[in-house]
Design a protein around this motif. Structure first.
Motif, PDB file in Angstrom:
ATOM      1  N   ALA A 190       0.835  -1.207   0.000  1.00  0.00           N
ATOM      2  CA  ALA A 190       0.000   0.000   0.000  1.00  0.00           C
ATOM      3  C   ALA A 190       0.866   1.251   0.000  1.00  0.00           C
ATOM      4  CB  ALA A 190      -0.932  -0.018   1.206  1.00  0.00           C
ATOM      5  N   LEU A 191       1.431   1.578  -1.166  1.00  0.00           N
ATOM      6  CA  LEU A 191       2.291   2.751  -1.295  1.00  0.00           C
ATOM      7  C   LEU A 191       1.771   3.695  -2.372  1.00  0.00           C
ATOM      8  CD1 LEU A 191       5.899   1.295  -0.844  1.00  0.00           C
ATOM      9  CD2 LEU A 191       4.848   3.119   0.498  1.00  0.00           C
TER      10      LEU A 191
ATOM     11  N   GLN B 155      -4.199   1.029  -8.157  1.00  0.00           N
ATOM     12  CA  GLN B 155      -5.298   0.955  -9.122  1.00  0.00           C
ATOM     13  C   GLN B 155      -5.217  -0.363  -9.880  1.00  0.00           C
ATOM     14  OE1 GLN B 155      -5.288   4.206 -11.932  1.00  0.00           O
ATOM     15  NE2 GLN B 155      -7.507   4.330 -11.938  1.00  0.00           N
ATOM     16  N   GLY B 156      -6.371  -0.913 -10.229  1.00  0.00           N
ATOM     17  CA  GLY B 156      -6.397  -2.185 -10.943  1.00  0.00           C
ATOM     18  C   GLY B 156      -5.565  -2.145 -12.218  1.00  0.00           C
ATOM     19  N   ASP B 157      -4.889  -3.249 -12.540  1.00  0.00           N
ATOM     20  CA  ASP B 157      -3.998  -3.278 -13.698  1.00  0.00           C
ATOM     21  C   ASP B 157      -4.741  -3.065 -15.021  1.00  0.00           C
ATOM     22  OD1 ASP B 157      -1.904  -3.699 -12.001  1.00  0.00           O
ATOM     23  OD2 ASP B 157      -1.831  -5.866 -12.287  1.00  0.00           O
TER      24      ASP B 157
ATOM     25  N   HIS C 150      -5.448  -4.387   7.640  1.00  0.00           N
ATOM     26  CA  HIS C 150      -6.139  -3.257   7.011  1.00  0.00           C
ATOM     27  C   HIS C 150      -7.581  -3.203   7.493  1.00  0.00           C
ATOM     28  CE1 HIS C 150      -8.456  -5.631   3.915  1.00  0.00           C
ATOM     29  NE2 HIS C 150      -7.508  -6.514   4.195  1.00  0.00           N
ATOM     30  N   GLY C 151      -8.156  -2.008   7.404  1.00  0.00           N
ATOM     31  CA  GLY C 151      -9.528  -1.841   7.846  1.00  0.00           C
ATOM     32  C   GLY C 151     -10.143  -0.566   7.332  1.00  0.00           C
ATOM     33  N   ALA C 152     -11.431  -0.403   7.605  1.00  0.00           N
ATOM     34  CA  ALA C 152     -12.176   0.757   7.109  1.00  0.00           C
ATOM     35  C   ALA C 152     -13.199   1.198   8.135  1.00  0.00           C
ATOM     36  CB  ALA C 152     -12.868   0.404   5.791  1.00  0.00           C
TER      37      ALA C 152
ATOM     38  N   ILE D  88      -6.567  -2.883  -1.719  1.00  0.00           N
ATOM     39  CA  ILE D  88      -7.015  -1.508  -1.945  1.00  0.00           C
ATOM     40  C   ILE D  88      -8.500  -1.378  -1.623  1.00  0.00           C
ATOM     41  CG2 ILE D  88      -7.344  -2.037  -4.402  1.00  0.00           C
ATOM     42  CD1 ILE D  88      -6.539   1.420  -2.842  1.00  0.00           C
ATOM     43  N   ASP D  89      -8.856  -0.294  -0.950  1.00  0.00           N
ATOM     44  CA  ASP D  89     -10.243   0.008  -0.620  1.00  0.00           C
ATOM     45  C   ASP D  89     -10.501   1.461  -1.008  1.00  0.00           C
ATOM     46  OD1 ASP D  89     -12.703   0.594   0.449  1.00  0.00           O
ATOM     47  OD2 ASP D  89     -12.228  -0.028   2.495  1.00  0.00           O
TER      48      ASP D  89
END
Length: 507
Positions: A197-198, A204-206, A231-233, A248-249
């Motif tokens: 996660a950088l 973004q999706g390939d 990870h969380g939201a 990724i979220d």
């Protein structure tokens, strides 16, 4: 007269017994259950009428006729058999999986919806043509960029998985292979090989990017790495967060990622399960927020702001050359050193800082990203070690607009009307422009030969994306890259002019 009635009654009962036996045989055949039920109801009705007629004809207290009792028992037995068969059939149907082929691809879901398998794929076929390339620094070519087919889904609702090989890759032929235990939106555990996660654009999706290739900041982050990530939201008060599996979220109000990885270096990605060669690990963290989500300000709900960073202490980690975004031509080559120096390696404290943002509102979209990447390089000459602190930086800014009116997103554009020219439907069209730059620390050239590697690269790019439908896409990009240094006698490397196209199918 009484004997005649008894004879008639017995004949009618025998007739019904023969009919019932015939119906039982028919019920054993497929697709005749409803017919058998109708026949039983008819027999019951006739039996009731017969009992009523008999009772009126002979109002005596004589015991019931044995034949009638036998017929009643047979009818009851048949009714119970039908009930049992219906229970078994209903139970079997409830256990059958659900097969779904539609806008979401190919899916197989268990009847209780606790398990799911989704089959996906992507093919990208590219063409690149270089203009004003008098020195033949690049080669016009057709190439197969991606050929992927992968499995993803979940088991017991909470355990998500993805296994994605790439048959067109020469090195990293297994980009993704991970498990994500998404028990609660606030805390999920992701393990395996995936994108750290950088870089925002890297996450973004390939198949979802705005251009054929990503901009300079992306290539100062690892491509893929093996590790573990928490990870969380969280949602705005009064709303519930949405559980999102994977690295990724982009759906929730506030998200975080904290991970520990082997450390793959700039643009690095270990092939297969390449073993780590030292005990030092890389720590990665990221915070991202949509501050105006659910506020009613429609044009600001798609604004996302975040910052990411990493820290590591690699031990003689090999360095990957840097290439131009669209043309993929090497302009920073770590093997072209000054006379007598060995190729440098990353050895010592390294860190990255990635402020990032995007904004999507209706057909409009924008993305901005900056990175400062610092690492210690070491090289050897005549038995002596030279240490250099290299601080590289890069940034990009892009704008895009969907001229056919569809919503612009961080993911893929979905046409309002799929391409069908005979009916006057032409899909969706997105236009985009980008400016990107990368600066190489001047101290790097204490080791590298400045006549063979550039100190700065600046690129501007124009692109058009034609979405035929939700799966098929045609891209066309033009990019011009200018350099500082990189040629003999301190001159600048010739400007790169490249036109590239891509036909993509992703489902």
């Amino acid at each position: 007269m009484k004997n005649f009635r008894r004879t008639a009654l017995v004949s009618a009962i025998h007739f019904m017994v023969i009919g019932a036996a015939a119906d039982v045989n028919a019920a054993r055949k497929p697709n005749s259950i409803q017919t058998l039920e109708n026949r039983i109801r008819e027999l019951e009705s006739r039996l009731e009428k017969l009992d009523h007629a008999t009772a009126q004809a002979e109002p005596s207290t004589k015991p019931s006729d044995p034949v009638v009792e036998k017929l009643s028992r047979k009818v009851n037995t048949l009714e119970r058999k039908l009930e049992v068969q219906d229970e078994v059939t209903t139970g079997s149907l409830k256990k059958l999986p659900v097969f779904d082929v539609g806008d979401n691809g190919f899916r197989i879901t268990s009847a209780d919806k606790k398990h799911q398998l989704r089959i996906r794929g992507a093919v990208q076929s590219d063409a690149r043509f270089f203009a004003e390339d008098d020195n033949h620094l690049s080669t016009d070519r057709f190439e197969l960029k991606q050929a992927r087919i992968w499995l993803e889904g979940y088991v017991f609702k909470d355990l998500y998985y993805k296994i994605m090989p790439d048959f067109a890759a020469s090195g990293n032929i297994l980009p993704d292979a991970y498990i994500d235990y998404a028990y609660h939106p606030a805390a999920s555990l992701l393990v395996g090989k995936f994108k750290p996660a950088l870089s925002l654009e890297r996450l973004q999706g390939d198949s979802d990017g705005t251009f054929l290739e990503r901009a300079f900041p992306t290539y100062l982050a690892s491509n893929r790495d093996v590790g573990v990530q928490l990870h969380g939201a969280f949602a705005k008060p009064g709303y519930s967060p949405e559980g999102v599996a994977g690295p990724i979220d982009s759906k929730n109000t506030f998200t975080y990622q904290i991970g520990v990885f082997n450390g793959a270096g700039d643009d690095g990605s270990d092939n297969y399960n390449a073993p780590d060669l030292n005990d030092d690990k890389e720590f990665v963290g990221r915070l991202f927020a949509h501050p105006f989500q659910h506020t009613g300000y429609t044009w600001l709900e798609g604004l996302g702001l975040g910052i990411a960073g990493s820290f590591s202490d690699p031990n003689k980690l090999a360095l990957k050359n840097q290439a131009t975004p669209l043309g993929r031509s090497t302009y920073l080559n770590y093997t072209n050193t000054n006379t007598g120096y060995a190729a440098p390696v990353a050895d010592g404290n390294s860190y990255r800082i990635y402020p990032q943002a995007y904004w999507y509102a209706g057909p409009f979209g924008a993305m901005a990203e900056y990175v400062l990447s610092s690492q210690h390089l070491t090289s050897v000459k005549d038995g002596k070690t030279l240490e250099v602190k290299q601080d590289n930086s890069a940034w990009q800014f892009l704008l895009s607009y969907v001229v056919t009116g569809e919503d612009n997103t961080f993911g893929a554009i979905k046409p309002i009307r799929n391409f069908n020219p005979l009916e006057g439907h032409w899909g969706a069209l997105q236009l985009a422009a980008r400016w990107s730059e990368l600066d190489v620390d001047n101290d790097t050239f204490k080791i590298l030969d400045p006549n063979k590697s550039a100190t700065q690269a600046t690129a501007w790019t124009l692109g058009a994306n034609w979405y035929l439908n939700s799966y098929a896409l045609i891209r066309a990009d033009y990019e011009q890259v200018g350099f500082k240094g990189g040629a003999a006698n301190g001159a600048d490397r010739p400007t790169e002019h490249v036109f590239a196209t891509r036909f993509q199918l992703s489902f």
